[in-house]
Design a protein around this motif. Structure first.
Motif, mmCIF file in Angstrom:
data_model
loop_
_atom_site.group_PDB
_atom_site.id
_atom_site.type_symbol
_atom_site.label_atom_id
_atom_site.label_comp_id
_atom_site.label_asym_id
_atom_site.label_seq_id
_atom_site.Cartn_x
_atom_site.Cartn_y
_atom_site.Cartn_z
ATOM 1 N N LYS A 114 17.045 21.806 40.657
ATOM 2 C CA LYS A 114 16.631 23.036 41.444
ATOM 3 C C LYS A 114 15.675 24.113 40.908
ATOM 4 C CE LYS A 114 17.984 26.551 44.852
ATOM 5 N NZ LYS A 114 16.683 27.189 44.810
ATOM 6 N N LEU A 115 16.007 24.496 40.085
ATOM 7 C CA LEU A 115 15.348 25.565 39.055
ATOM 8 C C LEU A 115 14.071 24.940 38.688
ATOM 9 C CD1 LEU A 115 15.047 28.390 37.926
ATOM 10 C CD2 LEU A 115 16.010 27.583 36.040
ATOM 11 N N SER A 116 13.968 23.780 38.246
ATOM 12 C CA SER A 116 12.811 23.124 37.828
ATOM 13 C C SER A 116 11.940 22.752 39.008
ATOM 14 C CB SER A 116 13.032 21.806 36.801
ATOM 15 O OG SER A 116 13.708 21.773 35.848
ATOM 16 N N LYS A 117 12.378 22.252 40.113
ATOM 17 C CA LYS A 117 11.579 21.887 41.232
ATOM 18 C C LYS A 117 10.965 23.358 41.750
ATOM 19 C CE LYS A 117 12.059 20.440 45.974
ATOM 20 N NZ LYS A 117 12.906 20.758 46.825
ATOM 21 N N ASP A 118 11.799 24.454 41.829
ATOM 22 C CA ASP A 118 11.272 25.761 42.319
ATOM 23 C C ASP A 118 9.983 26.328 41.288
ATOM 24 O OD1 ASP A 118 13.000 25.452 44.215
ATOM 25 O OD2 ASP A 118 14.300 27.124 43.714
ATOM 26 N N LEU A 119 10.312 26.182 40.169
ATOM 27 C CA LEU A 119 9.308 26.537 39.100
ATOM 28 C C LEU A 119 7.742 25.828 39.305
ATOM 29 C CD1 LEU A 119 8.278 28.521 36.822
ATOM 30 C CD2 LEU A 119 9.355 26.842 35.366
ATOM 31 N N HIS A 120 8.282 24.540 39.422
ATOM 32 C CA HIS A 120 6.931 23.540 39.659
ATOM 33 C C HIS A 120 6.252 23.878 40.882
ATOM 34 C CE1 HIS A 120 4.713 20.126 38.988
ATOM 35 N NE2 HIS A 120 5.026 19.868 40.426
ATOM 36 N N MET A 121 6.959 23.965 41.959
ATOM 37 C CA MET A 121 6.267 24.393 43.285
ATOM 38 C C MET A 121 5.587 25.556 43.024
ATOM 39 S SD MET A 121 6.626 21.513 44.813
ATOM 40 C CE MET A 121 5.852 21.981 46.411
ATOM 41 N N HIS A 122 6.112 26.466 42.612
ATOM 42 C CA HIS A 122 5.792 27.837 42.871
ATOM 43 C C HIS A 122 4.385 28.044 41.886
ATOM 44 C CE1 HIS A 122 5.496 32.357 42.882
ATOM 45 N NE2 HIS A 122 5.169 32.314 41.235
ATOM 46 N N MET A 123 4.512 27.489 40.623
ATOM 47 C CA MET A 123 3.358 27.269 39.645
ATOM 48 C C MET A 123 2.094 26.505 40.285
ATOM 49 S SD MET A 123 4.116 29.169 37.210
ATOM 50 C CE MET A 123 2.830 28.676 36.109
ATOM 51 N N GLU A 124 2.341 25.239 40.925
ATOM 52 C CA GLU A 124 1.291 24.447 41.401
ATOM 53 C C GLU A 124 0.773 25.113 42.800
ATOM 54 O OE1 GLU A 124 -0.235 21.676 40.662
ATOM 55 O OE2 GLU A 124 1.102 21.819 38.791
ATOM 56 N N VAL A 125 1.455 25.977 43.438
ATOM 57 C CA VAL A 125 0.721 26.626 44.641
ATOM 58 C C VAL A 125 0.121 27.992 43.818
ATOM 59 C CG1 VAL A 125 1.249 28.346 46.594
ATOM 60 C CG2 VAL A 125 2.254 25.986 46.151
ATOM 61 N N GLN A 126 0.698 28.565 43.086
ATOM 62 C CA GLN A 126 -0.244 30.041 42.742
ATOM 63 C C GLN A 126 -1.118 29.635 41.774
ATOM 64 O OE1 GLN A 126 0.833 33.104 43.646
ATOM 65 N NE2 GLN A 126 1.719 31.801 45.095
ATOM 66 N N LEU A 127 -1.299 28.515 41.108
ATOM 67 C CA LEU A 127 -2.277 28.404 40.067
ATOM 68 C C LEU A 127 -3.518 27.673 40.514
ATOM 69 C CD1 LEU A 127 -0.245 26.599 37.204
ATOM 70 C CD2 LEU A 127 -1.241 29.029 37.201
ATOM 71 N N ALA A 128 -3.203 26.982 41.767
ATOM 72 C CA ALA A 128 -4.271 26.181 42.864
ATOM 73 C C ALA A 128 -5.403 27.402 43.019
ATOM 74 C CB ALA A 128 -3.682 25.557 43.880
ATOM 75 N N PRO A 129 -6.663 27.086 43.290
ATOM 76 C CA PRO A 129 -7.200 25.844 42.833
ATOM 77 C C PRO A 129 -7.856 25.655 41.609
ATOM 78 C CG PRO A 129 -8.764 27.142 44.318
ATOM 79 C CD PRO A 129 -7.472 27.926 44.006
ATOM 80 N N GLU A 149 -7.886 32.181 32.410
ATOM 81 C CA GLU A 149 -7.175 31.715 33.477
ATOM 82 C C GLU A 149 -5.684 31.340 32.704
ATOM 83 O OE1 GLU A 149 -7.242 30.135 36.615
ATOM 84 O OE2 GLU A 149 -8.557 31.865 36.644
ATOM 85 N N CYS A 150 -5.567 31.110 31.354
ATOM 86 C CA CYS A 150 -4.438 31.091 30.840
ATOM 87 C C CYS A 150 -3.443 32.402 30.855
ATOM 88 C CB CYS A 150 -4.444 30.904 29.264
ATOM 89 S SG CYS A 150 -2.896 30.597 28.200
ATOM 90 N N GLN A 151 -4.052 33.456 30.559
ATOM 91 C CA GLN A 151 -3.478 34.783 30.790
ATOM 92 C C GLN A 151 -2.784 34.711 32.382
ATOM 93 O OE1 GLN A 151 -2.485 37.075 28.492
ATOM 94 N NE2 GLN A 151 -1.482 38.015 30.149
ATOM 95 N N ARG A 152 -3.577 34.813 33.247
ATOM 96 C CA ARG A 152 -3.149 34.525 34.755
ATOM 97 C C ARG A 152 -2.045 33.561 35.035
ATOM 98 N NH1 ARG A 152 -4.275 31.877 39.552
ATOM 99 N NH2 ARG A 152 -5.463 30.332 38.731
#
Length: 135
Positions: A12-27, A98-101
């Protein structure tokens, strides 16, 4: 069983982190690209083959990832002056930004999760995870 509960919570934690990161890092960025940028920030430059131990993928996929990142202006590749067979990968100024962001996005997410428990328990959690990870 404790292992099943651990697996469920970890997933659950891994999935939540992954989903959050993908959405926030995009595009402009992906999690894999952030990993590459973080490695380059720490090491200054790396050969493409150096990424294999850090990324769960194939050499061909790493080449494709680096191609996309170079095209996006996140990194540069150059030939070694003494041995032209060696290609060096370095992070660009845009890549550093971008890395810092990306690191700030992850930091805020993890702080939000960890703020649910006391500072003492946060330290204990990190200690115990370290024990499990380094066993």
């Amino acid at each position: 069983m404790i292992t099943q509960e651990f697996a469920k919570l970890w997933w659950k934690l891994s999935k939540d982190l992954h989903m959050h990161m993908e959405v926030q890092l995009a595009p402009t960025l992906t999690e894999g690209q952030l990993t590459v940028l973080e490695l380059l920030t720490v090491r200054d430059r790396m050969k493409p083959s150096d990424f294999i131990e850090f990324l769960a993928t194939t050499p061909a996929a790493i080449t494709t990832l680096l191609d996309r990142m170079e095209k996006a202006g996140l990194l540069t590749r150059s030939r070694d002056e003494k041995d032209r067979r060696i290609v060096w990968v370095e992070v660009s100024e845009k890549g550093k930004a971008e890395c810092q962001r990306g690191m700030e996005i992850r930091e805020r997410f993890l702080q939000q999760y960890l703020s649910r428990i006391s500072s003492h328990n946060q330290q204990l959690l990190v200690y115990l995870l370290g024990k499990v990870a380094n066993a």
